[in-house]
Design an enzyme around this catalytic site. Structure first.
Site, short mmCIF file in Angstrom:
data_model
loop_
_atom_site.label_atom_id
_atom_site.label_comp_id
_atom_site.label_asym_id
_atom_site.label_seq_id
_atom_site.Cartn_x
_atom_site.Cartn_y
_atom_site.Cartn_z
NE ARG A 230 -4.00 -1.87 -0.09
CZ ARG A 230 -3.90 -2.84 -1.00
NH1 ARG A 230 -2.87 -2.86 -1.81
NH2 ARG A 230 -4.84 -3.75 -1.09
CD GLU A 259 -2.37 4.18 -5.91
OE1 GLU A 259 -3.38 3.61 -6.39
OE2 GLU A 259 -1.44 3.56 -5.39
CG HIS A 278 -2.64 0.33 -7.43
ND1 HIS A 278 -3.14 0.98 -6.34
CD2 HIS A 278 -2.67 -0.99 -7.10
CE1 HIS A 278 -3.47 0.12 -5.40
NE2 HIS A 278 -3.19 -1.09 -5.83
#
Length: 315
Positions: A230, A259, A278
């Site tokens: 994370r 993000e 991601h």
């Protein structure tokens, strides 16, 4: 509506999920499939089951009056476990799916770095024929920070290459494929020798900014950080300083505190930093639906569900 259970699907690809679930032949299950929270507002009150991406469903949880169970389509459920979020339902996530995908990602970069593929490609662009010395992975020490299903799979993959593996976890105990396990008291020593430190931990109050200035000072100058856990686990300011001051060899980052990573972020120009959006492991609908289907069979039979999230721990 006469069905016994009503399911709300709230995902990026709701039609795909609905088709896969309908093909399972659950005749007692009525399905509504939505793409956005705004679209789902008219359905959520009547649904007792939800299959959703955590951030999409979070704004609607309080209005789900009949809610009994939420099946997340992701492994990470941070959006659903904050102190102010309701906890009067069963929350399950996706596990056992991402280990192979994360391992592919991790070793794609390790092999590229060890075989110097980035430099070789640059030489090709310049039409330069140059020998590229390299070392085998056998004997290289990897440290894995987080030894759940994903971390364990990465460890086992490392063993296939003959690597030595250290692991870091909350509590003591042997883990398959891990030569030595460290806990919190040994974190500095855990960081001190691996050439690659792979982060697979969930985000919790204890893990936030685990990788700060001190952590990077503990790493070897030849060490590479690979974060597939994370974003908030790594202080981006500390990472930037570590790279600019050459405290570590480099970093591979698939996750970030914000993000998408803002265009103004100085990380885009940091030396020896490889950024991906991601996508180290994505939730493929067919695999997620397999997990949902098994849990639904358990749900209607009154059996314990798989992969139940502990609201206090956050995973």
């Amino acid at each position: 509506m006469n069905s016994r259970n009503r399911l709300l699907i709230l995902t990026e690809a709701p039609g795909t999920y609905r088709t896969l679930i309908q093909e399972l032949g659950f005749h007692d299950l009525e399905v509504a499939a939505c793409h956005s929270p705004e679209e789902a507002v008219s359905y959520v009150k009547a649904c007792d089951l939800i299959l959703a991406e955590p951030r999409r469903i979070a704004p609607l949880l309080e209005t789900a009056e009949r809610l009994k169970w939420v099946q997340s389509t992701f492994a990470g459920v941070e959006a659903l476990v904050g102190p102010s979020m309701r906890k009067d339902y069963i929350l399950t996530n996706v596990r056992g799916v991402f280990g192979p995908l994360i391992s592919e990602y991790v070793f794609a970069y390790i092999l590229a770095l060890e075989r110097r593929l980035f430099e070789t490609r640059d030489n090709q662009k310049c039409r330069r024929w140059q020998e590229m010395p390299y070392r085998p992975l056998q004997g290289i020490l990897m440290g894995i920070c987080g030894l759940g299903a994903i971390g364990t799979h990465v460890a086992q993959t490392a063993k296939h290459f003959g690597m030595t593996v250290w692991g870091f976890k909350r509590s003591k105990g042997e883990v398959p494929g891990v030569d030595r396990v460290f806990t919190q008291k040994g974190f500095d020593e855990f960081l001190s020798r691996p050439e690659y430190v792979v982060v697979t931990l969930p985000e919790t109050p204890e893990t936030r900014h685990l990788f700060d200035d001190h952590a990077f000072q503990c790493m070897k100058a030849s060490g590479v950080l690979i974060n597939v856990g994370r974003g908030p686990l790594v202080s981006e300011g500390s990472l930037l300083r570590a790279l600019q001051q050459r405290r570590i060899r480099g970093a591979v980052m698939d996750v970030f505190e914000t993000e998408p990573l803002p265009e103004t972020s100085p990380l885009w120009g940091a030396p020896n930093l490889w950024i991906t959006p991601h996508n180290a492991a994505v939730s493929f609908p067919d695999r997620v639906v397999e997990i949902f289907a098994e849990n639904y069979r358990r749900f209607i039979s009154g059996k314990p569900l798989q992969y139940v999230v502990n609201f206090e721990r956050g995973y």
